[in-house]
Design an enzyme around this catalytic site. Structure first.
Site, PDB file in Angstrom:
ATOM      1  N   CYS A   1     -12.544   8.596   2.386  1.00 42.05           N
ATOM      2  CA  CYS A   1     -12.934   7.194   2.655  1.00 42.05           C
ATOM      3  C   CYS A   1     -13.650   7.014   3.985  1.00 42.05           C
ATOM      4  O   CYS A   1     -14.243   5.964   4.228  1.00 42.05           O
ATOM      5  CB  CYS A   1     -11.711   6.287   2.585  1.00 42.05           C
TER       6      CYS A   1
ATOM      7  N   HIS B   1     -13.490  -0.334   6.177  1.00 45.06           N
ATOM      8  CA  HIS B   1     -13.329   0.296   4.868  1.00 45.06           C
ATOM      9  C   HIS B   1     -12.391  -0.578   4.035  1.00 45.06           C
ATOM     10  O   HIS B   1     -11.402  -1.096   4.546  1.00 45.06           O
ATOM     11  CB  HIS B   1     -12.740   1.700   5.056  1.00 45.06           C
TER      12      HIS B   1
ATOM     13  N   ASN C   1     -11.497  -0.197  -3.978  1.00 44.61           N
ATOM     14  CA  ASN C   1     -11.812   0.858  -3.012  1.00 44.61           C
ATOM     15  C   ASN C   1     -12.798   1.835  -3.656  1.00 44.61           C
ATOM     16  O   ASN C   1     -12.412   2.613  -4.528  1.00 44.61           O
ATOM     17  CB  ASN C   1     -10.506   1.557  -2.615  1.00 44.61           C
TER      18      ASN C   1
HETATM   19  O1  UT7 Z   1      -8.774   4.529   1.292  1.00 49.27           O
HETATM   20  C1  UT7 Z   1      -7.632   5.181   1.791  1.00 49.27           C
HETATM   21  C2  UT7 Z   1      -6.777   5.503   0.650  1.00 49.27           C
HETATM   22  N1  UT7 Z   1      -5.729   4.705   0.212  1.00 49.27           N
HETATM   23  C3  UT7 Z   1      -5.084   3.718   0.871  1.00 49.27           C
HETATM   24  O2  UT7 Z   1      -5.390   3.308   1.960  1.00 49.27           O
HETATM   25  C4  UT7 Z   1      -3.916   3.158   0.151  1.00 49.27           C
HETATM   26  C5  UT7 Z   1      -2.784   2.834   1.063  1.00 49.27           C
HETATM   27  N2  UT7 Z   1      -1.615   2.359   0.327  1.00 49.27           N
HETATM   28  C6  UT7 Z   1      -1.566   1.157  -0.303  1.00 49.27           C
HETATM   29  O3  UT7 Z   1      -2.558   0.435  -0.328  1.00 49.27           O
HETATM   30  C7  UT7 Z   1      -0.257   0.727  -0.897  1.00 49.27           C
HETATM   31  O4  UT7 Z   1       0.748   1.641  -0.531  1.00 49.27           O
HETATM   32  C8  UT7 Z   1      -0.276   0.599  -2.450  1.00 49.27           C
HETATM   33  C9  UT7 Z   1      -1.138  -0.583  -2.849  1.00 49.27           C
HETATM   34  C10 UT7 Z   1      -0.802   1.864  -3.096  1.00 49.27           C
HETATM   35  C11 UT7 Z   1       1.135   0.317  -2.957  1.00 49.27           C
HETATM   36  O5  UT7 Z   1       1.659  -0.831  -2.340  1.00 49.27           O
HETATM   37  P1  UT7 Z   1       3.099  -0.781  -1.651  1.00 49.27           P
HETATM   38  O6  UT7 Z   1       3.351  -2.148  -1.154  1.00 49.27           O
HETATM   39  O7  UT7 Z   1       3.110   0.335  -0.652  1.00 49.27           O
HETATM   40  O8  UT7 Z   1       4.023  -0.481  -2.864  1.00 49.27           O
HETATM   41  P2  UT7 Z   1       5.066   0.695  -3.068  1.00 49.27           P
HETATM   42  O9  UT7 Z   1       4.350   1.969  -3.393  1.00 49.27           O
HETATM   43  O10 UT7 Z   1       6.029   0.700  -1.945  1.00 49.27           O
HETATM   44  O11 UT7 Z   1       5.803   0.213  -4.358  1.00 49.27           O
HETATM   45  C12 UT7 Z   1       6.634  -0.964  -4.350  1.00 49.27           C
HETATM   46  C13 UT7 Z   1       7.157  -1.205  -5.740  1.00 49.27           C
HETATM   47  C14 UT7 Z   1       7.776   0.024  -6.356  1.00 49.27           C
HETATM   48  O12 UT7 Z   1       8.873  -0.400  -7.162  1.00 49.27           O
HETATM   49  P3  UT7 Z   1      10.372  -0.265  -6.607  1.00 49.27           P
HETATM   50  O13 UT7 Z   1      10.565   1.190  -6.329  1.00 49.27           O
HETATM   51  O14 UT7 Z   1      10.426  -1.114  -5.372  1.00 49.27           O
HETATM   52  O15 UT7 Z   1      11.186  -0.785  -7.750  1.00 49.27           O
HETATM   53  C15 UT7 Z   1       6.689   0.561  -7.258  1.00 49.27           C
HETATM   54  O16 UT7 Z   1       7.199   1.293  -8.347  1.00 49.27           O
HETATM   55  O17 UT7 Z   1       6.079  -1.573  -6.592  1.00 49.27           O
HETATM   56  C16 UT7 Z   1       6.037  -0.697  -7.729  1.00 49.27           C
HETATM   57  N3  UT7 Z   1       4.636  -0.503  -8.107  1.00 49.27           N
HETATM   58  C17 UT7 Z   1       3.983  -1.345  -8.917  1.00 49.27           C
HETATM   59  N4  UT7 Z   1       4.365  -2.468  -9.548  1.00 49.27           N
HETATM   60  C18 UT7 Z   1       3.446  -3.113 -10.298  1.00 49.27           C
HETATM   61  C19 UT7 Z   1       3.787   0.476  -7.716  1.00 49.27           C
HETATM   62  N5  UT7 Z   1       2.574   0.284  -8.270  1.00 49.27           N
HETATM   63  C20 UT7 Z   1       2.682  -0.848  -9.016  1.00 49.27           C
HETATM   64  C21 UT7 Z   1       1.754  -1.562  -9.815  1.00 49.27           C
HETATM   65  N6  UT7 Z   1       2.199  -2.682 -10.423  1.00 49.27           N
HETATM   66  N7  UT7 Z   1       0.476  -1.181  -9.977  1.00 49.27           N
END
Ligand code: UT7
Length: 331
Positions: A116, A256, A286
């Site tokens: 990225c 970004h 993204n």
């Molecule tokens: O360009 C550089 C590359 N990437 C990034 O910069 C990405 C950086 N990370 C992020 O943007 C975030 O971490 C994400 C958007 C990927 C995820 O958001 P988060 O707030 O960190 O969520 P999480 O992974 O902590 O998940 C929270 C909950 C989990 O459920 P439990 O364990 O709390 O019951 C996940 O299973 O949300 C669940 N979850 C979803 N729920 C609905 C994960 N993905 C999804 C989804 N829809 N798509």
């Protein structure tokens, strides 16, 4: 003789027509529009369809339009750097495929992979060729076809990414405009948190790697998020300090587009208000190397000669950095 700086003199973007919105994702994985919007700020992303259509299709479109806008022939380009993680092939370089497609017969080219942060690495690299006086027309393409390496059964990853990108033309400037300063950083110990494991020389394709779905991008979103928030904000604050810039001096932040929450944290740390932040993540998600040229393209009409701009990125690798530039033209 005054010092030569590298200035952007034209910008163009390209996104494919197909819109994959959050509603359609709801039919593919266990997710909701509300979850995606509140956690990332993304509403929809574009997808490049069509068998055999690689990332060069979008890159070539962006470069063709770029030349037209600047009123130059592709034959005048002397270097083309293609920043991408989704090259058409392992080799040859996509830069060469694009130069061939657009008729840039006098250019040499190479690909640059910094995930990225690819576009800012490319912009700094291309600037050096201009500043040295060795090259006069350098094109930096930032483009990715993330749909080629996204696993649409992995809800933690697939909701973020989309296809698209753009290109900028760098030319010498003797008015002191263009790239003023840059900070580029990397930390390879972060490699495991955001990567496409198989397909390269460590794990060439086998039935096993395909069965294990190792040809897709995987991320530990929480870890990446934590690093991104800290590093992108740190480096943006650092470049402001190094150049004695206050928030009032900055016309635009070009971040970004990975997650709206990361962008908000960076802007807050810099003290820059929301109306100075380029934000189009809701439309494109993204696009990895493509996000920054897509922002510049969409905001080009609002940019004024002399505007102080901070560009900031964070990505897989880990890679991150920021650029301070003075915009060089009114459109
Ligand atoms: O360009 C550089 C590359 N990437 C990034 O910069 C990405 C950086 N990370 C992020 O943007 C975030 O971490 C994400 C958007 C990927 C995820 O958001 P988060 O707030 O960190 O969520 P999480 O992974 O902590 O998940 C929270 C909950 C989990 O459920 P439990 O364990 O709390 O019951 C996940 O299973 O949300 C669940 N979850 C979803 N729920 C609905 C994960 N993905 C999804 C989804 N829809 N798509």
């Amino acid at each position: 003789m005054s010092k030569i700086t590298a200035a952007i003199t034209a910008v163009n973007g390209y996104v494919p027509d197909y819109v994959l919105d959050n509603k359609e994702l709801e039919t593919m994985i266990e997710t909701t529009d509300e979850w995606i919007t509140s956690r990332t700020g993304i509403k929809e992303r574009r997808i490049l369809k069509g068998e055999g259509n690689g990332v060069s299709v979008m890159g070539a479109e962006a470069v063709r339009g770029l030349c037209k806008k600047r009123g130059i022939s592709p034959e005048e380009i002397d270097l083309l750097i293609c920043c991408t993680v989704t090259a058409d092939h392992i080799f040859p370089a996509t830069a060469n495929i694009i130069t061939d497609k657009v008729g840039a017969i006098n250019a040499f080219g190479f690909d640059l992979n910094a995930a990225c942060s690819g576009f800012i690495y490319g912009l700094v690299t291309g600037s050096k060729y201009i500043e040295s006086g060795s090259h006069k027309k350098v094109v930096i393409v930032g483009v990715d076809k993330m749909s080629a390496i996204v696993d649409y059964t992995d809800r933690a990853t697939c909701i973020i990414f989309g296809d698209g990108g753009g290109a900028v033309l760098l030319e010498p400037n003797e008015e002191g405009l263009g790239v003023q300063d840059s900070i580029l950083r990397s930390d390879g110990s972060g490699a495991k948190y955001l990567a496409q494991k198989a397909g390269g020389s460590a794990y060439p394709p086998t039935h096993e790697t395909i069965d294990a779905r190792e040809h897709y991008a995987r991320q530990d979103g929480k870890v990446v998020f934590k690093f991104a928030v800290t590093k992108m904000a740190d480096v943006s604050a650092e470049i402001m300090k190094n150049n004695n810039l206050s928030a009032d001096d900055i016309a635009w932040l070009v971040p970004h587009q990975a997650n709206k929450r990361i962008i908000d944290a960076t802007a807050r740390r810099m003290g820059v208000s929301d109306e100075k932040v380029m934000l189009n993540i809701e439309k494109y998600g993204n696009t990895t190397s493509g996000t920054i040229p897509l922002c510049l393209w969409e905001w080009e009409n609002q940019l004024k000669k002399g505007d102080n701009i901070i560009i900031a990125a964070f990505g897989g690798g880990f890679t991150w950095g920021s650029i301070y530039m003075k915009w060089a033209y009114n459109s």
